[in-house]
Design an enzyme around this catalytic site. Structure first.
Site, PDB file in Angstrom:
ATOM      1  N   ASP A 190     -10.972  -1.782  11.510  1.00 20.17           N
ATOM      2  CA  ASP A 190      -9.982  -2.740  11.014  1.00 20.17           C
ATOM      3  C   ASP A 190      -9.593  -3.762  12.081  1.00 20.17           C
ATOM      4  O   ASP A 190      -9.600  -4.970  11.848  1.00 20.17           O
ATOM      5  CB  ASP A 190      -8.726  -2.014  10.523  1.00 20.17           C
ATOM      6  N   HIS A 220      -5.355  -8.971   3.528  1.00 18.30           N
ATOM      7  CA  HIS A 220      -4.353  -9.189   4.577  1.00 18.30           C
ATOM      8  C   HIS A 220      -4.967  -9.447   5.941  1.00 18.30           C
ATOM      9  O   HIS A 220      -4.493 -10.281   6.706  1.00 18.30           O
ATOM     10  CB  HIS A 220      -3.422  -7.974   4.628  1.00 18.30           C
ATOM     11  N   ARG A 221      -6.046  -8.725   6.254  1.00 21.80           N
ATOM     12  CA  ARG A 221      -6.591  -8.869   7.613  1.00 21.80           C
ATOM     13  C   ARG A 221      -7.321 -10.203   7.817  1.00 21.80           C
ATOM     14  O   ARG A 221      -7.389 -10.707   8.929  1.00 21.80           O
ATOM     15  CB  ARG A 221      -7.490  -7.690   7.970  1.00 21.80           C
ATOM     16  N   ASP A 237       0.811  -1.217   0.000  1.00 20.39           N
ATOM     17  CA  ASP A 237       0.000   0.000   0.000  1.00 20.39           C
ATOM     18  C   ASP A 237       0.845   1.268   0.000  1.00 20.39           C
ATOM     19  O   ASP A 237       0.476   2.272  -0.625  1.00 20.39           O
ATOM     20  CB  ASP A 237      -0.956   0.014   1.209  1.00 20.39           C
ATOM     21  N   ASN A 257      -4.816  -1.890  -4.537  1.00 19.82           N
ATOM     22  CA  ASN A 257      -6.075  -2.028  -3.804  1.00 19.82           C
ATOM     23  C   ASN A 257      -6.021  -1.162  -2.556  1.00 19.82           C
ATOM     24  O   ASN A 257      -6.517  -1.546  -1.496  1.00 19.82           O
ATOM     25  CB  ASN A 257      -6.307  -3.498  -3.441  1.00 19.82           C
ATOM     26  N   LYS A 305       0.351  -6.511   1.912  1.00 21.75           N
ATOM     27  CA  LYS A 305      -0.338  -5.216   1.801  1.00 21.75           C
ATOM     28  C   LYS A 305       0.066  -4.276   2.929  1.00 21.75           C
ATOM     29  O   LYS A 305       0.259  -3.082   2.718  1.00 21.75           O
ATOM     30  CB  LYS A 305      -1.852  -5.438   1.806  1.00 21.75           C
ATOM     31  N   GLU A 333     -11.220  -4.363   1.359  1.00 22.32           N
ATOM     32  CA  GLU A 333     -10.447  -5.160   0.411  1.00 22.32           C
ATOM     33  C   GLU A 333     -11.298  -6.276  -0.206  1.00 22.32           C
ATOM     34  O   GLU A 333     -11.104  -6.706  -1.329  1.00 22.32           O
ATOM     35  CB  GLU A 333      -9.218  -5.756   1.092  1.00 22.32           C
TER      36      GLU A 333
END
Ligand code: DC
Length: 725
Positions: free
Chosen positions: A345, A417-418, A51, A109, A491, A373
């Site tokens: 998040d 990623h999360r 990112d 993204n 990311k 995402e």
């Protein structure tokens, strides 16, 4: 292309300190404001991730100058510290007006990048006729941006949708703007729209010689991120006030570089390790974000406290541990019913934690998850169900009812990623793992080792917990969680899985035995492990396994990419002296001289070493691990409680190797073997990454076995070991 899956077998405990990577939110704000400001900004602690890379590249396309400098002297354990030097453009991007072709910005993204760049470009291009195209990956083209475009069109901005109405890609044409006394924007889909306008407001106020008012119409979600933006703008000298709730006034001013900026650790990334502190007993300290943090996501720690964590706050750290343990020694996790609007998040992490409670957890006010995402509510629900949970999902909430047992499952990560980072947490022991066979797919523990009860830890800080009981030995085998496409963590946190494996490994006593080839360390290490009831890692075997495959598949020794992919992909099973690779017994094959030689050659590749790092750390299991290799004490297990450097003269080692080969019925030439050993020693010692070397006075015991029998060497190590405990 998806990266090879990563299988995490059960782990019991986690402990230690994690240096957080730089905050993504602060990094991308700092980069853009520094590029828009007047003067040079030196940014330390900037996140190195996908990112931030797209923000940097886009700013370069716009003509800004951003360069990296390495600091020679550094206290950082993770390599030389990098400083980013950004030359401010004073709000006039050099490429604007000087380029006939449209400026092409690819923003991957990264929602924050496109939503903050767009207003800045509109302001910079005003009246120039310049054209910029903003485009991203397919998912980016499904993420809404209409509210921001509508806000900018109030100023007369010319922004065209190149695909679907309301979504990127976008074309921005530099027409003259109409000064407005107030810009109105919606804030119920993303607070980033407001952030984008606020960050461009100084440019507009300067052009218009009047204050710019940005007012949010209706609800504003994720408010802490707006406060983060305001804090950062003030660091760049901007006078900004909230004249009424959600109405912001920016006075005409220049953005002025603060000179130096330090990006604090990422509080969202901290959430996984704080949760690991609860599920793995802890304590785990996340270093880089704490009580004085600007980031709203540090509030995650309060949510985790409600779920059973004991939290300690420092100015720049947070520490988490389980507050209590149940009768079988597992951390007690409480279900919660929480409004998560302020921590959108980090709240994803709570889904994984909720699987360890006894009753349902409800997370509310998380509608923004649907447009991130991926559709995060749907993704977390689908994958939690694979693990056995019952999940109810609504437009802006999720209810997770934990199962009695977690299942072995392979989890999709949706290029998010999360999702990947959250579900890694489900590799911690669950109450259901205590009840015997999980009926899973039979994934092997990396060392095939048995997990035996113990809570003993030593040789590292913070201090381990006490008082917890432990599950019985056999009952913990069998379950595993596979994370598909784990590289999606790039990311925001490229080294996430290595760090995760490290804190899990640090909860385990490790004896690291390093030394040159044929020093006897393998035999000695195996015997020490047996005597202590510890697991054993022959790390050289991992390099030999990759070497064997590379020979069989004709992969070049310098083809780091293919070698690393092999390392991540191989299915291993160790049982005593036996080694299976992808179901094939290769115990003999990997011991061949040609394979050992090739192992030494490929071991010079940093990318391969990185790929093997977490695989090696995953061998650490209670009650302990003996690991032998070249960099066990220096790189793989730097917190090992006991470290040894085992060696013998080249002549003695060559003689031992000859005897070994003869015992196997192979012919052996002493002269050739001595020369070969010396060449291999030189290569292992000279390589720039993780070289084999004995560093005196670093707590490493030196043991020359030239004149010792194996029994004597083992006895010496056990004596040092018991003296330490
Ligand atoms: O210990 P061994 O001979 O089985 O190791 C084979 C090669 O693998 C060795 O020459 C160097 C490399 N290796 C390494 O670089 N780091 C380790 N921890 C273990 C082995």
């Amino acid at each position: 292309m998806a990266s090879p899956s990563y299988t995490l077998d059960l782990r019991r405990s986690a402990i230690g300190t994690v240096q957080l990577p730089g905050s993504k939110s602060l990094s991308n704000r700092a980069l853009l404001l520094a590029a828009l400001a007047t003067g040079q900004t030196q940014i330390r602690g900037l996140l190195d991730s996908d990112d931030t890379a797209v923000m940097i590249e886009s700013l370069r396309r716009l003509g800004a100058r951003l360069d990296q400098q390495s600091l020679e002297s550094t206290s950082s354990a993770v390599g030389p510290e990098v400083i980013w030097v950004v030359e401010g453009t004073g709000g006039c991007f050099p490429s604007v007006g000087s380029q006939t072709e449209p400026i092409d910005c690819f923003i991957g993204n990264s929602g924050l990048t496109i939503r903050t760049l767009l207003p800045a470009i509109v302001a910079a291009q005003a009246g120039t006729g310049s054209v910029t195209v903003l485009r991203g990956v397919d998912r980016m083209h499904e993420r809404p941006i209409k509210d921001l475009v509508d806000g900018l069109r109030q100023l007369g901005a010319q922004i065209d949708y190149l695909g679907q109405e309301g979504y990127p890609p976008l074309r921005v044409t530099g027409v003259a703007l109409k000064p407005k006394s107030e810009i109105v924007v919606k804030g119920n889909t993303s607070s980033q729209f407001l952030t984008g306008l606020l960050q461009a407001a100084p440019q507009l106020s300067r052009q218009w010689h009047q204050p710019v008012v940005v007012r949010v119409e209706g609800e504003l979600i994720s408010r802490p991120y707006v406060d983060l933006s305001i804090g950062m703008l003030r660091q760049f000298g901007v006078a900004i006030q909230e004249s009424a709730p959600n109405c912001f006034v920016v006075q005409p001013c220049d953005l002025v570089s603060p000179g130096a900026l330090f990006v604090e650790g990422d509080a969202s990334s901290a959430s996984y390790f704080l949760a690991a502190g609860l599920l793995g007993g802890g304590p785990i300290r996340v270093q880089g974000a704490g009580r004085t943090s600007l980031q709203g996501d540090v509030q995650f720690a309060h949510a985790l406290a409600q779920m059973g964590a004991q939290i300690t706050w420092g100015d720049d750290y947070i520490e988490s541990r389980a507050a209590g343990f149940d009768a079988s020694g597992l951390p007690i996790v409480q279900a919660v019913d929480l409004d998560c609007n302020h921590i959108p998040d980090a709240a994803m992490t709570l889904v994984a934690v909720a699987l360890y409670a006894k009753t349902p957890t409800r997370l509310r006010n998380i509608g923004s998850w649907r447009v991130k995402e991926t559709d995060r509510i749907a993704a977390m629900a689908a994958e939690a169900r694979k693990l056995g949970a019952t999940v109810e999902e609504g437009p802006d909430f999720i209810v997770v009812t934990p199962p009695a047992q977690l299942r072995t499952a392979s989890l999709r990560t949706y290029d998010d990623h999360r999702v990947a980072m959250s579900f890694a947490l489900t590799s911690f022991v669950h109450a259901g793992d205590m009840d015997g066979d999980m009926g899973g797919e039979g994934v092997n523990a990396p060392g095939g080792e048995t997990v035996i009860p113990s809570v003993e830890t030593r040789g590292h800080s913070p201090e381990p917990r006490s008082g917890a009981l432990t599950p019985s030995a056999e009952s913990l085998q069998g379950r595993a969680v596979t994370i598909e496409d784990p590289a999606c963590v790039n990311k925001t946190f490229p080294t996430y899985f290595e760090e995760f494996a490290a804190v899990c490994a640090q909860a385990v006593p490790v004896i690291a035995i390093d030394g040159p080839t044929a020093s006897g360390k393998g035999t000695v290490a195996g015997r020490v492990a047996k005597a202590l009831g510890y697991a054993y890692l022959d790390s050289g075997a991992l390099y030999r396994l990759v070497a064997l495959q590379s020979l069989e598949q004709s992969v070049a020794v310098d083809d780091a990419k293919s070698l690393s992919a092999m390392a991540l992909d191989m299915q291993l099973r160790f049982e005593g002296e036996q080694v299976w690779l992808n179901g094939r017994d290769v115990s003999q094959a990997i011991r061949a001289e040609a394979v050992g030689n090739r192992a030494s050659q490929i071991a010079t590749q940093p990318m391969l070493r990185q790929a093997l790092l977490r695989r090696q750390r995953d061998f650490a299991r209670l009650p302990g691990l003996v690991a032998d290799g070249r960099d066990m004490g220096s790189v793989v297990f730097p917190k090992a409680g006991l470290k040894f450097f085992l060696t013998a003269s080249a002549e003695i080692r060559a003689e031992r190797r000859v005897l070994q080969l003869q015992a196997r019925g192979e012919s052996a030439d002493l002269g050739a073997i001595t020369a070969d050993l010396q060449a291999r020693d030189a290569r292992d010692a000279a390589r720039p990454v993780a070289p084999l070397k004995f560093v005196p006075n670093q707590g490493v015991h030196y043991l020359d076995t030239s004149d010792l029998t194996i029994d004597q060497a083992v006895a010496q190590i056990l004596a040092w070991s018991s003296a330490q405990t």
